[in-house]
Design a protein around this motif. Structure first.
Motif, PDB file in Angstrom:
ATOM      1  N   ALA A  20      13.498  -7.881  -6.800  1.00 38.66           N
ATOM      2  CA  ALA A  20      12.946  -7.921  -8.161  1.00 38.66           C
ATOM      3  C   ALA A  20      13.256  -6.627  -8.907  1.00 38.66           C
ATOM      4  CB  ALA A  20      11.445  -8.159  -8.110  1.00 38.66           C
ATOM      5  N   VAL A  21      13.163  -5.489  -8.215  1.00 35.18           N
ATOM      6  CA  VAL A  21      13.507  -4.202  -8.829  1.00 35.18           C
ATOM      7  C   VAL A  21      14.994  -4.170  -9.161  1.00 35.18           C
ATOM      8  CG1 VAL A  21      13.705  -1.722  -8.382  1.00 35.18           C
ATOM      9  CG2 VAL A  21      11.604  -2.928  -7.800  1.00 35.18           C
ATOM     10  N   ASP A  22      15.831  -4.621  -8.222  1.00 34.29           N
ATOM     11  CA  ASP A  22      17.275  -4.650  -8.470  1.00 34.29           C
ATOM     12  C   ASP A  22      17.612  -5.548  -9.657  1.00 34.29           C
ATOM     13  OD1 ASP A  22      17.722  -2.922  -6.370  1.00 34.29           O
ATOM     14  OD2 ASP A  22      18.161  -4.527  -4.937  1.00 34.29           O
ATOM     15  N   ASP A  23      16.927  -6.690  -9.746  1.00 32.59           N
ATOM     16  CA  ASP A  23      17.159  -7.611 -10.854  1.00 32.59           C
ATOM     17  C   ASP A  23      16.767  -6.973 -12.188  1.00 32.59           C
ATOM     18  OD1 ASP A  23      17.759 -10.271 -11.998  1.00 32.59           O
ATOM     19  OD2 ASP A  23      15.590 -10.288 -12.385  1.00 32.59           O
TER      20      ASP A  23
ATOM     21  N   LEU B 216       8.938   1.836 -10.937  1.00 34.17           N
ATOM     22  CA  LEU B 216       9.662   0.856 -10.114  1.00 34.17           C
ATOM     23  C   LEU B 216       8.930   0.583  -8.805  1.00 34.17           C
ATOM     24  CD1 LEU B 216      13.367   2.002 -10.630  1.00 34.17           C
ATOM     25  CD2 LEU B 216      12.189   0.059 -11.688  1.00 34.17           C
ATOM     26  N   PHE B 217       8.351   1.627  -8.203  1.00 31.30           N
ATOM     27  CA  PHE B 217       7.586   1.410  -6.974  1.00 31.30           C
ATOM     28  C   PHE B 217       6.303   0.631  -7.258  1.00 31.30           C
ATOM     29  CE2 PHE B 217      10.321   4.736  -5.225  1.00 31.30           C
ATOM     30  CZ  PHE B 217      10.625   4.171  -4.001  1.00 31.30           C
ATOM     31  N   ARG B 218       5.722   0.837  -8.431  1.00 34.09           N
ATOM     32  CA  ARG B 218       4.553   0.024  -8.794  1.00 34.09           C
ATOM     33  C   ARG B 218       4.944  -1.435  -8.989  1.00 34.09           C
ATOM     34  NH1 ARG B 218       1.101   4.148 -12.348  1.00 34.09           N
ATOM     35  NH2 ARG B 218       0.211   5.235 -10.576  1.00 34.09           N
ATOM     36  N   LEU B 219       6.143  -1.659  -9.524  1.00 32.02           N
ATOM     37  CA  LEU B 219       6.634  -3.037  -9.652  1.00 32.02           C
ATOM     38  C   LEU B 219       6.793  -3.657  -8.271  1.00 32.02           C
ATOM     39  CD1 LEU B 219       7.821  -5.387 -11.317  1.00 32.02           C
ATOM     40  CD2 LEU B 219      10.039  -4.274 -11.091  1.00 32.02           C
TER      41      LEU B 219
ATOM     42  N   GLU C 237       0.833  -1.205   0.000  1.00 35.86           N
ATOM     43  CA  GLU C 237       0.000   0.000   0.000  1.00 35.86           C
ATOM     44  C   GLU C 237       0.872   1.261   0.000  1.00 35.86           C
ATOM     45  OE1 GLU C 237      -2.934   2.570  -0.318  1.00 35.86           O
ATOM     46  OE2 GLU C 237      -3.130   0.414  -0.576  1.00 35.86           O
ATOM     47  N   ARG C 238       1.936   1.262   0.796  1.00 31.99           N
ATOM     48  CA  ARG C 238       2.856   2.421   0.808  1.00 31.99           C
ATOM     49  C   ARG C 238       3.512   2.616  -0.553  1.00 31.99           C
ATOM     50  NH1 ARG C 238       7.207   2.172   5.252  1.00 31.99           N
ATOM     51  NH2 ARG C 238       7.882   4.014   4.135  1.00 31.99           N
ATOM     52  N   ALA C 239       3.904   1.525  -1.188  1.00 31.91           N
ATOM     53  CA  ALA C 239       4.534   1.624  -2.505  1.00 31.91           C
ATOM     54  C   ALA C 239       3.538   2.157  -3.531  1.00 31.91           C
ATOM     55  CB  ALA C 239       5.075   0.262  -2.938  1.00 31.91           C
ATOM     56  N   ASN C 240       2.293   1.699  -3.477  1.00 35.60           N
ATOM     57  CA  ASN C 240       1.261   2.198  -4.387  1.00 35.60           C
ATOM     58  C   ASN C 240       1.000   3.683  -4.178  1.00 35.60           C
ATOM     59  OD1 ASN C 240       0.348   0.301  -6.273  1.00 35.60           O
ATOM     60  ND2 ASN C 240      -0.758  -0.821  -4.683  1.00 35.60           N
TER      61      ASN C 240
ATOM     62  N   LEU D  20      14.299  15.455 -14.851  1.00 36.87           N
ATOM     63  CA  LEU D  20      13.994  14.950 -13.510  1.00 36.87           C
ATOM     64  C   LEU D  20      12.568  14.406 -13.429  1.00 36.87           C
ATOM     65  CD1 LEU D  20      15.877  17.719 -11.548  1.00 36.87           C
ATOM     66  CD2 LEU D  20      16.428  15.270 -11.520  1.00 36.87           C
ATOM     67  N   SER D  21      11.644  15.009 -14.153  1.00 39.67           N
ATOM     68  CA  SER D  21      10.278  14.475 -14.194  1.00 39.67           C
ATOM     69  C   SER D  21      10.265  13.090 -14.821  1.00 39.67           C
ATOM     70  CB  SER D  21       9.358  15.415 -14.977  1.00 39.67           C
ATOM     71  OG  SER D  21       9.128  16.596 -14.243  1.00 39.67           O
ATOM     72  N   THR D  22      11.080  12.894 -15.843  1.00 36.44           N
ATOM     73  CA  THR D  22      11.181  11.574 -16.469  1.00 36.44           C
ATOM     74  C   THR D  22      11.739  10.551 -15.482  1.00 36.44           C
ATOM     75  OG1 THR D  22      11.503  12.621 -18.620  1.00 36.44           O
ATOM     76  CG2 THR D  22      12.174  10.320 -18.415  1.00 36.44           C
ATOM     77  N   LEU D  23      12.767  10.929 -14.748  1.00 32.78           N
ATOM     78  CA  LEU D  23      13.337  10.020 -13.740  1.00 32.78           C
ATOM     79  C   LEU D  23      12.321   9.694 -12.644  1.00 32.78           C
ATOM     80  CD1 LEU D  23      16.950  11.442 -13.339  1.00 32.78           C
ATOM     81  CD2 LEU D  23      16.285   9.263 -14.364  1.00 32.78           C
ATOM     82  N   LEU D  24      11.545  10.694 -12.228  1.00 33.53           N
ATOM     83  CA  LEU D  24      10.528  10.449 -11.201  1.00 33.53           C
ATOM     84  C   LEU D  24       9.437   9.516 -11.716  1.00 33.53           C
ATOM     85  CD1 LEU D  24      10.249  14.011  -9.656  1.00 33.53           C
ATOM     86  CD2 LEU D  24      11.126  11.959  -8.533  1.00 33.53           C
ATOM     87  N   ALA D  25       9.053   9.669 -12.973  1.00 34.32           N
ATOM     88  CA  ALA D  25       8.055   8.759 -13.546  1.00 34.32           C
ATOM     89  C   ALA D  25       8.607   7.338 -13.615  1.00 34.32           C
ATOM     90  CB  ALA D  25       7.629   9.248 -14.930  1.00 34.32           C
ATOM     91  N   PHE D  26       9.891   7.212 -13.969  1.00 31.19           N
ATOM     92  CA  PHE D  26      10.520   5.885 -13.995  1.00 31.19           C
ATOM     93  C   PHE D  26      10.559   5.279 -12.594  1.00 31.19           C
ATOM     94  CE2 PHE D  26      14.325   3.123 -13.986  1.00 31.19           C
ATOM     95  CZ  PHE D  26      13.913   2.211 -14.961  1.00 31.19           C
ATOM     96  N   ASP D  27      10.910   6.095 -11.598  1.00 30.99           N
ATOM     97  CA  ASP D  27      10.904   5.600 -10.223  1.00 30.99           C
ATOM     98  C   ASP D  27       9.500   5.193  -9.783  1.00 30.99           C
ATOM     99  OD1 ASP D  27      13.597   5.846  -9.954  1.00 30.99           O
ATOM    100  OD2 ASP D  27      13.555   7.351  -8.361  1.00 30.99           O
ATOM    101  N   ALA D  28       8.486   5.938 -10.223  1.00 34.07           N
ATOM    102  CA  ALA D  28       7.107   5.573  -9.887  1.00 34.07           C
ATOM    103  C   ALA D  28       6.775   4.189 -10.439  1.00 34.07           C
ATOM    104  CB  ALA D  28       6.135   6.615 -10.436  1.00 34.07           C
TER     105      ALA D  28
END
Length: 148
Positions: A94-97, A77-80, A8-11, A67-75
């Motif tokens: 799994a994210v690291d892999d 990863l958190f959804r993953l 839930e926190r990641a979502n 930076l917005s692109t990087l934040l979207a990519f991180d988002a």
């Protein structure tokens, strides 16, 4: 923390990151469409200080978009991470892999904790806000230095 709590926190964090990636990018794109029109109408490109301020604004706009692109990519990863039913460590692995398979980062010796990942992303968010602040300040400076 329970597995459900971590998911839930990641979502929630991913949702917030997508919003924080989108609105500054939209502001920058809209301003970059309108600013050259207004600046050329007022003759801002003819004065040295205004031209420098507009150049700095353009460079900071690129930084905001990157930076917005990087934040979207991180988002994403958190959804993953949130999509995994396993515990926090295995979802982080799994994210690291995935990052290793994409050849973006080598596989770390130890899986980073969720809070460490959030802290790293918050640093990106701070940099994006600073770049957006510089962008807005330079637009105002260019307007101030433009001929009347």
């Amino acid at each position: 923390m329970t597995d459900n709590g971590c998911r839930e926190r990641a979502n929630r964090f991913a949702r917030m990151l997508m919003q924080q990636a989108a609105w500054p990018a939209a502001v920058v794109v809209a301003a970059n469409i309108l600013t050259p029109l207004a600046a050329s109408a007022r003759g801002a490109f003819e004065t040295w200080p205004a031209a420098v301020a507009l150049s700095v604004a353009a460079a900071s706009a690129v930084a905001v978009l990157a930076l917005s692109t990087l934040l979207a990519f991180d988002a994403l990863l958190f959804r993953l991470m949130a999509s995994h039913d396993d515990d926090e460590a295995s979802s982080g692995a799994a994210v690291d892999d995935m990052l290793a398979r994409m050849r973006l980062k080598p596989i770390p010796s130890a899986t980073r904790q969720f809070d460490d990942r959030v802290a790293g992303t918050r640093r990106l968010l701070t940099r994006q806000r600073l770049a957006l602040g510089l962008f807005v300040a330079m637009l105002f400076a260019a307007g101030f230095w433009a001929p009347r």
